[in-house]
Scaffold this motif. Structure first.
Motif, PDB file in Angstrom:
ATOM      1  N   LYS A  62      -3.249  -3.606 -10.296  1.00 58.80           N
ATOM      2  CA  LYS A  62      -3.133  -2.481  -9.173  1.00 58.80           C
ATOM      3  C   LYS A  62      -4.398  -1.351  -9.887  1.00 58.80           C
ATOM      4  O   LYS A  62      -4.822  -0.897  -8.915  1.00 58.80           O
ATOM      5  CB  LYS A  62      -1.807  -1.999  -9.247  1.00 58.80           C
ATOM      6  CG  LYS A  62      -0.853  -2.928  -8.688  1.00 58.80           C
ATOM      7  CD  LYS A  62       0.595  -2.555  -8.720  1.00 58.80           C
ATOM      8  CE  LYS A  62       0.859  -1.357  -7.964  1.00 58.80           C
ATOM      9  NZ  LYS A  62       2.188  -0.918  -7.805  1.00 58.80           N
TER      10      LYS A  62
ATOM     11  N   ILE B  88      -9.580   2.657   4.633  1.00 57.98           N
ATOM     12  CA  ILE B  88      -8.837   3.322   3.520  1.00 57.98           C
ATOM     13  C   ILE B  88      -8.597   4.718   3.462  1.00 57.98           C
ATOM     14  O   ILE B  88      -7.931   5.334   3.252  1.00 57.98           O
ATOM     15  CB  ILE B  88      -9.255   2.357   2.162  1.00 57.98           C
ATOM     16  CG1 ILE B  88      -8.885   0.960   2.521  1.00 57.98           C
ATOM     17  CG2 ILE B  88      -8.327   3.096   1.244  1.00 57.98           C
ATOM     18  CD1 ILE B  88      -9.243   0.249   1.183  1.00 57.98           C
TER      19      ILE B  88
ATOM     20  N   ARG C 183     -11.499   1.685  -4.049  1.00 61.39           N
ATOM     21  CA  ARG C 183     -11.712   3.279  -3.721  1.00 61.39           C
ATOM     22  C   ARG C 183     -13.370   3.504  -3.839  1.00 61.39           C
ATOM     23  O   ARG C 183     -14.004   4.343  -3.008  1.00 61.39           O
ATOM     24  CB  ARG C 183     -10.991   4.165  -4.336  1.00 61.39           C
ATOM     25  CG  ARG C 183      -9.494   3.992  -3.752  1.00 61.39           C
ATOM     26  CD  ARG C 183      -8.825   4.993  -4.268  1.00 61.39           C
ATOM     27  NE  ARG C 183      -7.605   5.340  -3.514  1.00 61.39           N
ATOM     28  CZ  ARG C 183      -7.626   6.021  -2.444  1.00 61.39           C
ATOM     29  NH1 ARG C 183      -8.607   6.516  -1.826  1.00 61.39           N
ATOM     30  NH2 ARG C 183      -6.398   6.066  -1.618  1.00 61.39           N
TER      31      ARG C 183
ATOM     32  N   THR D 145       0.770  -1.316  -0.028  1.00 62.11           N
ATOM     33  CA  THR D 145       0.022   0.095   0.096  1.00 62.11           C
ATOM     34  C   THR D 145       0.860   1.325  -0.158  1.00 62.11           C
ATOM     35  O   THR D 145       1.932   1.165   0.325  1.00 62.11           O
ATOM     36  CB  THR D 145      -0.801   0.193   1.060  1.00 62.11           C
ATOM     37  OG1 THR D 145      -0.079  -0.035   2.485  1.00 62.11           O
ATOM     38  CG2 THR D 145      -1.979  -1.160   1.155  1.00 62.11           C
ATOM     39  N   LYS D 146       0.346   2.640  -0.438  1.00 59.26           N
ATOM     40  CA  LYS D 146       0.942   3.580  -0.450  1.00 59.26           C
ATOM     41  C   LYS D 146       1.306   3.971   0.990  1.00 59.26           C
ATOM     42  O   LYS D 146       0.539   3.825   1.883  1.00 59.26           O
ATOM     43  CB  LYS D 146       0.082   4.845  -1.077  1.00 59.26           C
ATOM     44  CG  LYS D 146       0.715   6.265  -1.441  1.00 59.26           C
ATOM     45  CD  LYS D 146       1.504   6.093  -2.558  1.00 59.26           C
ATOM     46  CE  LYS D 146       1.963   7.296  -2.916  1.00 59.26           C
ATOM     47  NZ  LYS D 146       2.824   7.297  -3.969  1.00 59.26           N
TER      48      LYS D 146
ATOM     49  N   ASN E 289      -5.899   9.517  -5.297  1.00 59.54           N
ATOM     50  CA  ASN E 289      -6.497   8.321  -5.756  1.00 59.54           C
ATOM     51  C   ASN E 289      -5.446   7.127  -5.658  1.00 59.54           C
ATOM     52  O   ASN E 289      -5.433   6.398  -6.744  1.00 59.54           O
ATOM     53  CB  ASN E 289      -6.643   8.733  -7.361  1.00 59.54           C
ATOM     54  CG  ASN E 289      -7.917   9.517  -7.247  1.00 59.54           C
ATOM     55  OD1 ASN E 289      -9.012   9.497  -6.835  1.00 59.54           O
ATOM     56  ND2 ASN E 289      -7.840  10.696  -8.026  1.00 59.54           N
ATOM     57  N   MET E 290      -4.724   7.100  -4.726  1.00 56.27           N
ATOM     58  CA  MET E 290      -3.660   6.042  -4.806  1.00 56.27           C
ATOM     59  C   MET E 290      -3.903   5.126  -3.651  1.00 56.27           C
ATOM     60  O   MET E 290      -4.108   5.360  -2.428  1.00 56.27           O
ATOM     61  CB  MET E 290      -2.385   6.793  -4.463  1.00 56.27           C
ATOM     62  CG  MET E 290      -1.647   7.639  -5.515  1.00 56.27           C
ATOM     63  SD  MET E 290      -1.354   6.934  -7.021  1.00 56.27           S
ATOM     64  CE  MET E 290       0.378   6.453  -6.712  1.00 56.27           C
ATOM     65  N   LEU E 291      -4.085   3.745  -4.034  1.00 58.90           N
ATOM     66  CA  LEU E 291      -4.116   2.619  -3.052  1.00 58.90           C
ATOM     67  C   LEU E 291      -2.635   1.967  -2.876  1.00 58.90           C
ATOM     68  O   LEU E 291      -2.153   1.678  -1.854  1.00 58.90           O
ATOM     69  CB  LEU E 291      -5.134   1.609  -3.479  1.00 58.90           C
ATOM     70  CG  LEU E 291      -5.193   0.479  -2.567  1.00 58.90           C
ATOM     71  CD1 LEU E 291      -5.797   0.723  -1.313  1.00 58.90           C
ATOM     72  CD2 LEU E 291      -6.239  -0.452  -3.067  1.00 58.90           C
ATOM     73  N   TRP E 292      -1.962   1.926  -4.058  1.00 61.60           N
ATOM     74  CA  TRP E 292      -0.845   1.168  -3.770  1.00 61.60           C
ATOM     75  C   TRP E 292       0.527   1.886  -4.234  1.00 61.60           C
ATOM     76  O   TRP E 292       0.289   3.111  -4.741  1.00 61.60           O
ATOM     77  CB  TRP E 292      -0.827   0.195  -5.335  1.00 61.60           C
ATOM     78  CG  TRP E 292      -2.011  -0.767  -5.372  1.00 61.60           C
ATOM     79  CD1 TRP E 292      -3.106  -0.950  -6.163  1.00 61.60           C
ATOM     80  CD2 TRP E 292      -2.176  -1.971  -4.051  1.00 61.60           C
ATOM     81  NE1 TRP E 292      -3.969  -1.859  -5.763  1.00 61.60           N
ATOM     82  CE2 TRP E 292      -3.526  -2.506  -4.597  1.00 61.60           C
ATOM     83  CE3 TRP E 292      -1.558  -2.410  -3.220  1.00 61.60           C
ATOM     84  CZ2 TRP E 292      -3.925  -3.750  -4.073  1.00 61.60           C
ATOM     85  CZ3 TRP E 292      -1.902  -3.495  -2.502  1.00 61.60           C
ATOM     86  CH2 TRP E 292      -3.241  -4.115  -2.968  1.00 61.60           C
TER      87      TRP E 292
ATOM     88  N   SER F 153      -8.148  -2.831  -9.035  1.00 62.71           N
ATOM     89  CA  SER F 153      -8.331  -2.758  -7.753  1.00 62.71           C
ATOM     90  C   SER F 153      -8.274  -1.645  -6.989  1.00 62.71           C
ATOM     91  O   SER F 153      -9.183  -1.449  -6.235  1.00 62.71           O
ATOM     92  CB  SER F 153      -7.167  -3.787  -7.271  1.00 62.71           C
ATOM     93  OG  SER F 153      -5.902  -3.405  -7.169  1.00 62.71           O
ATOM     94  N   SER F 154      -7.587  -0.919  -7.330  1.00 62.50           N
ATOM     95  CA  SER F 154      -7.417   0.621  -6.761  1.00 62.50           C
ATOM     96  C   SER F 154      -8.855   1.353  -6.969  1.00 62.50           C
ATOM     97  O   SER F 154      -9.480   1.934  -6.045  1.00 62.50           O
ATOM     98  CB  SER F 154      -6.184   1.306  -7.069  1.00 62.50           C
ATOM     99  OG  SER F 154      -6.223   2.697  -6.330  1.00 62.50           O
ATOM    100  N   ARG F 155      -9.196   1.270  -8.090  1.00 55.58           N
ATOM    101  CA  ARG F 155     -10.437   2.130  -8.643  1.00 55.58           C
ATOM    102  C   ARG F 155     -11.711   1.473  -7.937  1.00 55.58           C
ATOM    103  O   ARG F 155     -12.506   2.098  -7.216  1.00 55.58           O
ATOM    104  CB  ARG F 155     -10.463   1.993 -10.162  1.00 55.58           C
ATOM    105  CG  ARG F 155     -11.789   2.946 -10.543  1.00 55.58           C
ATOM    106  CD  ARG F 155     -11.824   3.041 -12.242  1.00 55.58           C
ATOM    107  NE  ARG F 155     -11.971   1.753 -12.771  1.00 55.58           N
ATOM    108  CZ  ARG F 155     -11.236   1.124 -13.557  1.00 55.58           C
ATOM    109  NH1 ARG F 155      -9.753   1.434 -13.477  1.00 55.58           N
ATOM    110  NH2 ARG F 155     -11.270  -0.211 -14.004  1.00 55.58           N
TER     111      ARG F 155
END
Length: 138
Positions: free
Chosen positions: A85, A100, A93, A25-26, A107-110, A88-90
């Motif tokens: 990535k 989260i 979220r 994760t970020k 807009n960053m998950l990873w 899944s992030s989109r």
């Protein structure tokens, strides 16, 4: 496509390719709960199907996940990773998980980085020995 003892076939090739992927994760924030990991596994399975790949194994902890993917030779690992990535992030979220949203912004998950390791089959030393023992013509 036929599947036989982990060996997959196409019109012009026979293959058994596996990659171990690790996504973090970020900022390495602890944001994954059991609910999120269940959703991620389903998302990853669907993305793999789009690439004619198979998610063989999935698990994770609070700040990273591991995937084992069986994939065809026409797939570039970097393209698969970008899609896994990005999608899944989109989708995660979009579900608005508070754990989260509170720990990650934007807009960053990873993290932008990832680990990819080839795996499966015989150890490299055995393959090297097999190749060395081939009957080379003089």
């Amino acid at each position: 496509m036929q599947v036989n003892n982990d060996v997959r076939t196409r019109r012009h090739c026979v293959f058994n390719l596996h990659v171990h992927l690790v996504f973090v994760t970020k900022y390495r924030r602890d944001v994954f709960s059991g609910r999120v990991l269940i959703d991620l596994e389903e998302i990853f399975k669907n993305v793999c199907l789009d690439f004619e790949a198979e998610l063989v194994e999935f698990n994770g902890e609070h700040d990273h996940i591991h995937l084992l993917v069986n994939y065809p030779p026409k797939i570039a690992i970097s393209n698969l990773v970008n899609s896994l990535k990005g999608v899944s992030s989109r989708l995660i979220r979009k579900k608005n998980y508070p754990e989260i949203k509170n720990k990650l912004w934007g807009n960053m998950l990873w993290s932008r980085s990832y680990f990819a390791g080839s795996c499966g089959g015989a150890p490299l030393s055995i393959i090297k020995q097999y190749i060395e023992q081939q009957q080379r013509p003089h």
